[in-house]
Design an enzyme around this catalytic site. Structure first.
Site, mmCIF file in Angstrom:
data_model
loop_
_atom_site.group_PDB
_atom_site.id
_atom_site.type_symbol
_atom_site.label_atom_id
_atom_site.label_comp_id
_atom_site.label_asym_id
_atom_site.label_seq_id
_atom_site.Cartn_x
_atom_site.Cartn_y
_atom_site.Cartn_z
ATOM 1 N N GLN A 103 7.550 1.879 -14.158
ATOM 2 C CA GLN A 103 6.435 1.406 -13.324
ATOM 3 C C GLN A 103 6.057 2.508 -12.330
ATOM 4 O OE1 GLN A 103 7.505 -2.881 -11.919
ATOM 5 N NE2 GLN A 103 9.383 -2.002 -12.706
ATOM 6 N N ASN A 104 6.826 3.582 -12.319
ATOM 7 C CA ASN A 104 6.582 4.633 -11.340
ATOM 8 C C ASN A 104 5.469 5.567 -11.816
ATOM 9 O OD1 ASN A 104 8.676 3.460 -10.050
ATOM 10 N ND2 ASN A 104 10.196 5.008 -10.604
ATOM 11 N N ASP A 106 5.276 8.780 -10.513
ATOM 12 C CA ASP A 106 5.642 10.079 -9.935
ATOM 13 C C ASP A 106 5.971 11.158 -10.961
ATOM 14 O OD1 ASP A 106 8.261 9.336 -10.791
ATOM 15 O OD2 ASP A 106 8.717 8.440 -8.828
ATOM 16 N N HIS A 121 2.112 2.000 -15.273
ATOM 17 C CA HIS A 121 1.246 1.944 -14.086
ATOM 18 C C HIS A 121 0.500 3.259 -13.852
ATOM 19 C CE1 HIS A 121 3.566 -1.694 -12.113
ATOM 20 N NE2 HIS A 121 2.855 -2.031 -13.164
ATOM 21 N N CYS A 129 -12.392 10.559 -12.605
ATOM 22 C CA CYS A 129 -13.673 10.172 -11.999
ATOM 23 C C CYS A 129 -13.973 8.736 -12.403
ATOM 24 C CB CYS A 129 -14.797 11.085 -12.483
ATOM 25 S SG CYS A 129 -16.413 10.465 -11.962
ATOM 26 N N CYS A 132 -17.692 9.060 -14.585
ATOM 27 C CA CYS A 132 -17.835 9.697 -15.911
ATOM 28 C C CYS A 132 -16.485 9.902 -16.605
ATOM 29 C CB CYS A 132 -18.579 11.025 -15.794
ATOM 30 S SG CYS A 132 -17.574 12.353 -15.100
ATOM 31 N N GLY A 193 16.457 -0.133 -10.258
ATOM 32 C CA GLY A 193 15.658 0.006 -9.029
ATOM 33 C C GLY A 193 14.307 -0.675 -9.072
HETATM 34 P P1 OAD Z 1 10.056 -2.415 -5.210
HETATM 35 O O1 OAD Z 1 9.880 -1.675 -3.936
HETATM 36 O O2 OAD Z 1 9.464 -3.780 -5.297
HETATM 37 O O3 OAD Z 1 11.600 -2.555 -5.549
HETATM 38 C C1 OAD Z 1 12.445 -1.451 -5.463
HETATM 39 C C2 OAD Z 1 13.850 -1.896 -5.826
HETATM 40 O O4 OAD Z 1 14.675 -0.749 -5.792
HETATM 41 C C3 OAD Z 1 14.449 -2.926 -4.858
HETATM 42 O O5 OAD Z 1 15.053 -3.977 -5.605
HETATM 43 C C4 OAD Z 1 15.514 -2.120 -4.090
HETATM 44 O O6 OAD Z 1 16.646 -2.901 -3.744
HETATM 45 C C5 OAD Z 1 15.896 -1.056 -5.113
HETATM 46 N N1 OAD Z 1 16.428 0.219 -4.585
HETATM 47 C C6 OAD Z 1 16.105 0.885 -3.463
HETATM 48 N N2 OAD Z 1 16.786 2.051 -3.374
HETATM 49 C C7 OAD Z 1 17.570 2.128 -4.484
HETATM 50 C C8 OAD Z 1 18.486 3.075 -5.003
HETATM 51 N N3 OAD Z 1 18.769 4.223 -4.349
HETATM 52 N N4 OAD Z 1 19.104 2.809 -6.182
HETATM 53 C C9 OAD Z 1 18.862 1.658 -6.853
HETATM 54 N N5 OAD Z 1 17.995 0.722 -6.414
HETATM 55 C C10 OAD Z 1 17.345 0.943 -5.259
HETATM 56 O O7 OAD Z 1 9.506 -1.448 -6.368
HETATM 57 P P2 OAD Z 1 9.073 -1.815 -7.857
HETATM 58 O O8 OAD Z 1 9.890 -2.927 -8.412
HETATM 59 O O9 OAD Z 1 9.005 -0.555 -8.606
HETATM 60 O O10 OAD Z 1 2.756 -1.451 -8.451
HETATM 61 O O11 OAD Z 1 7.597 -2.334 -7.612
HETATM 62 C C11 OAD Z 1 6.811 -2.688 -8.703
HETATM 63 C C12 OAD Z 1 5.378 -2.373 -8.445
HETATM 64 O O12 OAD Z 1 4.955 -2.908 -7.194
HETATM 65 C C13 OAD Z 1 5.060 -0.904 -8.306
HETATM 66 O O13 OAD Z 1 4.934 -0.246 -9.537
HETATM 67 C C14 OAD Z 1 3.769 -0.920 -7.565
HETATM 68 C C15 OAD Z 1 4.153 -1.912 -6.500
HETATM 69 O O14 OAD Z 1 3.161 -2.548 -5.807
HETATM 70 C C16 OAD Z 1 1.482 -1.115 -8.309
HETATM 71 O O15 OAD Z 1 1.121 -0.357 -7.443
HETATM 72 C C17 OAD Z 1 0.588 -1.744 -9.335
#
Ligand code: OAD
Length: 252
Positions: A103-104, A106, A121, A129, A132, A193
């Site tokens: 979902q990242n 980066d 994502h 753009c 276009c 994560g």
């Molecule tokens: P979240 O910020 O919702 O969740 C991050 C998870 O990583 C949490 O459960 C934390 O406990 C865990 N975490 C933090 N540091 C860690 C580490 N060092 N090792 C292991 N786990 C760790 O992020 P996502 O689940 O990726 O979407 O969020 C999903 C989507 O919501 C993103 O792709 C983005 C966001 O809004 C869009 O922008 C469409």
């Protein structure tokens, strides 16, 4: 289950799985210095995603999005893969991991060496753009992004937007279909994560489970979907994943 036993059990499962697939979220990049979204220090505790990260508000006023993107964006360009990204790339080389669904945005999995990465994502390394559909490499236009309120397309003057999914936008169909195919054919899914609060990505572990896969979660906190997991290790991904790789190497 105690972390050591869980790590040994997960290593055993990976060794005996036919197809292991990883699903990653912001937590895997936390140790590279990138902020996660939720939790007390998460980006969404400082910014309102409905204002800075929805397609509705981008269409209404792209300046707010670009202010936010400039504020957090530099770190995307300078961040380096950490031990967790590297461990997943190693598992792929060892033929123990089929692919990474992330979902990242980066690009750190690819920079760590993972070859089969499905980005559901988008990727902040590209700018598109909105009129276009001309595509730019972000690193080539950083000066313009820093200078202009809303960077404009050279070709047609349309507003530019990073090639990432904002709230309210559909996921890239091809990537999501690929992800569905992978989780349906996996017998082991390792989620790393991710809070799994955002659909449709959040449905993937459930789909994998229904198709017969075992589910592993590696996360520094308890998550709302721990009950679905066959194995759970609480800890930083950059410590846990290398231990799993090591356990696979040293055990029969
Ligand atoms: P979240 O910020 O919702 O969740 C991050 C998870 O990583 C949490 O459960 C934390 O406990 C865990 N975490 C933090 N540091 C860690 C580490 N060092 N090792 C292991 N786990 C760790 O992020 P996502 O689940 O990726 O979407 O969020 C999903 C989507 O919501 C993103 O792709 C983005 C966001 O809004 C869009 O922008 C469409």
């Amino acid at each position: 289950m105690e972390a050591y036993s869980a790590i040994m059990s997960i290593a055993h499962e990976i060794k005996h799985a036919r197809r292991t697939v990883a699903l990653t979220g912001a937590g895997i990049s936390a140790e590279s210095g990138l902020g996660t979204f939720r939790g007390k220090d998460g980006l969404w505790s400082k910014y309102d995603p409905a204002v800075v990260a929805s397609i509705e508000s981008f269409k209404r006023d792209p300046r707010k999005f670009w202010e936010f993107a400039r504020e957090i964006g530099w770190i995307f360009l300078t961040a380096k893969p950490n031990a967790a990204h590297i461990a997943l790339a190693e598992l792929e080389v060892m033929k123990r991991l089929d692919s990474v669904i992330t979902q990242n945005v980066d690009g750190l999995h690819q920079r760590a060496g993972s070859k089969r990465v499905i980005e559901i994502h988008g990727n902040a390394g590209r700018i598109i753009c909105t009129r276009c559909l001309a595509e730019y490499a972000t690193e080539k236009i950083v000066d313009r992004i820093a200078r202009e309120d809303v960077p404009r397309c050279d070709r047609c003057g349309g507003s530019l937007k990073p090639d990432v999914i904002l709230f309210g936008e559909p996921l890239p169909k091809r990537a999501f279909d690929q992800a569905l195919k992978k989780v349906r054919s996996a017998d082991l899914l390792i989620a790393v994560g991710t809070s799994l609060e955002v659909y449709p990505a959040a449905s993937l572990p459930e789909i994998a489970k229904k198709s017969g896969a075992k589910i592993v979660s590696i996360d520094s906190e308890r998550t709302g979907w721990d009950d679905l997991c066959d194995y759970k290790v609480s800890g930083p991904a950059g410590e846990v994943l290398p231990r799993i790789v090591q356990a696979i190497r040293i055990t029969f």
